[in-house]
Scaffold this motif. Sequence first.
Motif, PDB file in Angstrom:
ATOM      1  N   GLY A 116       0.828  -1.164   0.036  1.00  0.00           N
ATOM      2  CA  GLY A 116      -0.068  -0.120   0.093  1.00  0.00           C
ATOM      3  C   GLY A 116       0.849   1.264  -0.034  1.00  0.00           C
ATOM      4  N   GLY A 117       0.167   2.465  -0.126  1.00  0.00           N
ATOM      5  CA  GLY A 117       0.990   3.497  -0.068  1.00  0.00           C
ATOM      6  C   GLY A 117       2.002   3.682  -1.279  1.00  0.00           C
ATOM      7  N   SER A 118       1.767   3.194  -2.316  1.00  0.00           N
ATOM      8  CA  SER A 118       2.613   3.383  -3.469  1.00  0.00           C
ATOM      9  C   SER A 118       1.987   4.170  -4.606  1.00  0.00           C
ATOM     10  CB  SER A 118       2.861   2.002  -4.109  1.00  0.00           C
ATOM     11  OG  SER A 118       1.663   1.415  -4.377  1.00  0.00           O
ATOM     12  N   SER A 119       0.991   5.192  -4.277  1.00  0.00           N
ATOM     13  CA  SER A 119       0.543   6.172  -5.497  1.00  0.00           C
ATOM     14  C   SER A 119       0.242   7.355  -4.459  1.00  0.00           C
ATOM     15  CB  SER A 119      -0.930   5.627  -5.822  1.00  0.00           C
ATOM     16  OG  SER A 119      -1.649   5.276  -5.420  1.00  0.00           O
ATOM     17  N   LEU A 120       0.141   8.346  -5.392  1.00  0.00           N
ATOM     18  CA  LEU A 120       0.013   9.801  -4.931  1.00  0.00           C
ATOM     19  C   LEU A 120      -1.633   9.740  -4.422  1.00  0.00           C
ATOM     20  CD1 LEU A 120       1.717  12.122  -7.179  1.00  0.00           C
ATOM     21  CD2 LEU A 120       2.316  11.742  -5.015  1.00  0.00           C
ATOM     22  N   THR A 121      -1.717  10.273  -3.029  1.00  0.00           N
ATOM     23  CA  THR A 121      -3.084  10.044  -2.693  1.00  0.00           C
ATOM     24  C   THR A 121      -3.565  11.749  -2.268  1.00  0.00           C
ATOM     25  OG1 THR A 121      -2.632   8.189  -1.494  1.00  0.00           O
ATOM     26  CG2 THR A 121      -4.780   9.267  -0.679  1.00  0.00           C
ATOM     27  N   PHE A 122      -2.402  12.287  -1.744  1.00  0.00           N
ATOM     28  CA  PHE A 122      -2.906  13.772  -1.259  1.00  0.00           C
ATOM     29  C   PHE A 122      -2.470  15.078  -2.176  1.00  0.00           C
ATOM     30  CE2 PHE A 122      -2.463  10.918   2.325  1.00  0.00           C
ATOM     31  CZ  PHE A 122      -3.853  11.006   2.948  1.00  0.00           C
ATOM     32  N   GLY A 123      -1.104  14.990  -2.511  1.00  0.00           N
ATOM     33  CA  GLY A 123      -0.500  16.049  -3.187  1.00  0.00           C
ATOM     34  C   GLY A 123      -0.240  15.841  -4.487  1.00  0.00           C
ATOM     35  N   SER A 124       0.385  16.835  -5.282  1.00  0.00           N
ATOM     36  CA  SER A 124       0.479  16.546  -6.498  1.00  0.00           C
ATOM     37  C   SER A 124       1.889  16.141  -7.123  1.00  0.00           C
ATOM     38  CB  SER A 124       0.475  17.986  -7.404  1.00  0.00           C
ATOM     39  OG  SER A 124      -0.808  18.404  -7.223  1.00  0.00           O
ATOM     40  N   TYR A 125       2.779  16.301  -5.792  1.00  0.00           N
ATOM     41  CA  TYR A 125       4.317  15.720  -5.972  1.00  0.00           C
ATOM     42  C   TYR A 125       4.474  15.116  -4.742  1.00  0.00           C
ATOM     43  CZ  TYR A 125       4.663  19.569  -9.640  1.00  0.00           C
ATOM     44  OH  TYR A 125       4.371  20.283 -10.483  1.00  0.00           O
ATOM     45  N   GLY A 126       5.327  13.877  -5.184  1.00  0.00           N
ATOM     46  CA  GLY A 126       5.653  12.840  -3.962  1.00  0.00           C
ATOM     47  C   GLY A 126       7.104  12.416  -4.150  1.00  0.00           C
ATOM     48  N   LEU A 127       7.692  11.941  -2.965  1.00  0.00           N
ATOM     49  CA  LEU A 127       9.152  11.362  -3.115  1.00  0.00           C
ATOM     50  C   LEU A 127       8.693  10.076  -2.892  1.00  0.00           C
ATOM     51  CD1 LEU A 127      11.720  12.639  -3.002  1.00  0.00           C
ATOM     52  CD2 LEU A 127      11.872  12.513  -0.648  1.00  0.00           C
ATOM     53  N   LYS A 128       9.080   9.051  -3.727  1.00  0.00           N
ATOM     54  CA  LYS A 128       8.769   7.673  -3.689  1.00  0.00           C
ATOM     55  C   LYS A 128      10.432   6.951  -3.526  1.00  0.00           C
ATOM     56  CE  LYS A 128       6.060   4.833  -6.417  1.00  0.00           C
ATOM     57  NZ  LYS A 128       5.381   4.280  -7.612  1.00  0.00           N
ATOM     58  N   SER A 129      10.373   5.878  -2.522  1.00  0.00           N
ATOM     59  CA  SER A 129      11.548   5.304  -2.116  1.00  0.00           C
ATOM     60  C   SER A 129      11.628   4.088  -3.333  1.00  0.00           C
ATOM     61  CB  SER A 129      11.115   4.502  -0.838  1.00  0.00           C
ATOM     62  OG  SER A 129      12.241   3.445  -0.701  1.00  0.00           O
ATOM     63  N   LEU A 130      13.027   3.836  -3.723  1.00  0.00           N
ATOM     64  CA  LEU A 130      13.466   2.940  -4.605  1.00  0.00           C
ATOM     65  C   LEU A 130      14.147   1.840  -3.790  1.00  0.00           C
ATOM     66  CD1 LEU A 130      14.773   5.398  -7.385  1.00  0.00           C
ATOM     67  CD2 LEU A 130      12.487   4.050  -7.272  1.00  0.00           C
ATOM     68  N   GLU A 131      14.489   2.018  -2.672  1.00  0.00           N
ATOM     69  CA  GLU A 131      15.084   0.804  -1.906  1.00  0.00           C
ATOM     70  C   GLU A 131      14.374   0.588  -0.710  1.00  0.00           C
ATOM     71  OE1 GLU A 131      19.562   1.779  -2.599  1.00  0.00           O
ATOM     72  OE2 GLU A 131      18.783   3.090  -1.153  1.00  0.00           O
ATOM     73  N   ALA A 132      14.822  -0.510   0.008  1.00  0.00           N
ATOM     74  CA  ALA A 132      14.270  -1.032   1.294  1.00  0.00           C
ATOM     75  C   ALA A 132      15.153  -0.700   2.542  1.00  0.00           C
ATOM     76  CB  ALA A 132      14.031  -2.613   1.202  1.00  0.00           C
ATOM     77  N   GLU A 133      14.813   0.149   3.405  1.00  0.00           N
ATOM     78  CA  GLU A 133      15.636   0.696   4.592  1.00  0.00           C
ATOM     79  C   GLU A 133      14.915   1.039   5.726  1.00  0.00           C
ATOM     80  OE1 GLU A 133      19.058   1.176   6.188  1.00  0.00           O
ATOM     81  OE2 GLU A 133      19.367   0.940   4.031  1.00  0.00           O
ATOM     82  N   ARG A 134      15.621   1.184   6.784  1.00  0.00           N
ATOM     83  CA  ARG A 134      14.901   1.885   8.052  1.00  0.00           C
ATOM     84  C   ARG A 134      15.076   3.115   8.081  1.00  0.00           C
ATOM     85  NH1 ARG A 134      16.529  -2.019  13.369  1.00  0.00           N
ATOM     86  NH2 ARG A 134      18.258  -0.708  12.868  1.00  0.00           N
ATOM     87  N   VAL A 135      14.105   3.881   8.073  1.00  0.00           N
ATOM     88  CA  VAL A 135      14.248   5.441   8.314  1.00  0.00           C
ATOM     89  C   VAL A 135      13.937   5.856   9.507  1.00  0.00           C
ATOM     90  CG1 VAL A 135      13.211   7.527   7.392  1.00  0.00           C
ATOM     91  CG2 VAL A 135      13.601   5.793   5.724  1.00  0.00           C
ATOM     92  N   THR A 136      14.670   6.553  10.245  1.00  0.00           N
ATOM     93  CA  THR A 136      14.590   7.183  11.720  1.00  0.00           C
ATOM     94  C   THR A 136      13.731   8.236  11.813  1.00  0.00           C
ATOM     95  OG1 THR A 136      16.387   8.547  11.771  1.00  0.00           O
ATOM     96  CG2 THR A 136      16.794   6.086  12.279  1.00  0.00           C
ATOM     97  N   ALA A 137      13.179   8.418  13.046  1.00  0.00           N
ATOM     98  CA  ALA A 137      12.302   9.787  13.238  1.00  0.00           C
ATOM     99  C   ALA A 137      12.930  10.967  12.842  1.00  0.00           C
ATOM    100  CB  ALA A 137      11.648   9.680  14.690  1.00  0.00           C
ATOM    101  N   ARG A 138      14.246  10.909  13.341  1.00  0.00           N
ATOM    102  CA  ARG A 138      15.085  11.909  13.193  1.00  0.00           C
ATOM    103  C   ARG A 138      15.437  12.492  11.733  1.00  0.00           C
ATOM    104  NH1 ARG A 138      18.744  14.045  16.938  1.00  0.00           N
ATOM    105  NH2 ARG A 138      18.629  13.158  19.123  1.00  0.00           N
ATOM    106  N   GLN A 139      15.301  11.339  10.965  1.00  0.00           N
ATOM    107  CA  GLN A 139      15.636  11.453   9.355  1.00  0.00           C
ATOM    108  C   GLN A 139      14.229  12.118   8.897  1.00  0.00           C
ATOM    109  OE1 GLN A 139      16.901   7.438   8.422  1.00  0.00           O
ATOM    110  NE2 GLN A 139      19.009   8.070   8.749  1.00  0.00           N
ATOM    111  N   ILE A 140      13.238  11.569   9.226  1.00  0.00           N
ATOM    112  CA  ILE A 140      11.918  12.085   8.730  1.00  0.00           C
ATOM    113  C   ILE A 140      11.709  13.640   8.983  1.00  0.00           C
ATOM    114  CG2 ILE A 140       9.348  11.933   9.120  1.00  0.00           C
ATOM    115  CD1 ILE A 140       9.879   8.782   9.628  1.00  0.00           C
ATOM    116  N   GLU A 141      11.973  13.948  10.376  1.00  0.00           N
ATOM    117  CA  GLU A 141      11.905  15.303  10.911  1.00  0.00           C
ATOM    118  C   GLU A 141      12.914  16.371  10.011  1.00  0.00           C
ATOM    119  OE1 GLU A 141      10.810  18.845  13.106  1.00  0.00           O
ATOM    120  OE2 GLU A 141       9.963  16.948  12.621  1.00  0.00           O
TER     121      GLU A 141
END
Length: 137
Positions: free
Chosen positions: A23-48
């Motif tokens: 899920g979450g692989s298509s744009l739902t809210f905005g007109s532009y999106g940032l899509k991941s191309l790899e599998a990885e753990r993203v930390t809360a600090r990196q999100i912020e």
Amino acid sequence: MLQPKRTKFRKAHKGRIKGMAKGGSSLTFGSYGLKSLEAERVTARQIEATRRAITRHMKRAGRVWIRIFPDVPVTKKPTEVRMGKGKGSVEFWACKVKPGRIMFEIDGVSDDVAREALRLGAAKLPVRTKIVTRPGE
């Protein structure tokens, strides 16, 4: 920073990240999106950090949606501690991101501002990403 208010269990197993995003692989809210191309753990600090970079470049115009949430507790034992004596304490919260997952969406700004904002945000993330747009634009 983002973290759950409460969880069923205090500590989690490491697990593995495999496969594409269901899920979450298509744009739902905005007109532009940032899509991941790899599998990885993203930390809360990196999100912020990514959120700050995007909103700063947009000069607080438009709107930003964060489509991932750090719900996995990551534990770590202190440095120079011998083996055994149980699992370490929770150090940070992370989100397991699969390839194809839309992580951030933005709207309400021009094309060049949106692309540059997402490019600056992508630099803060540990995954390779691509900028996606709605088909009609």
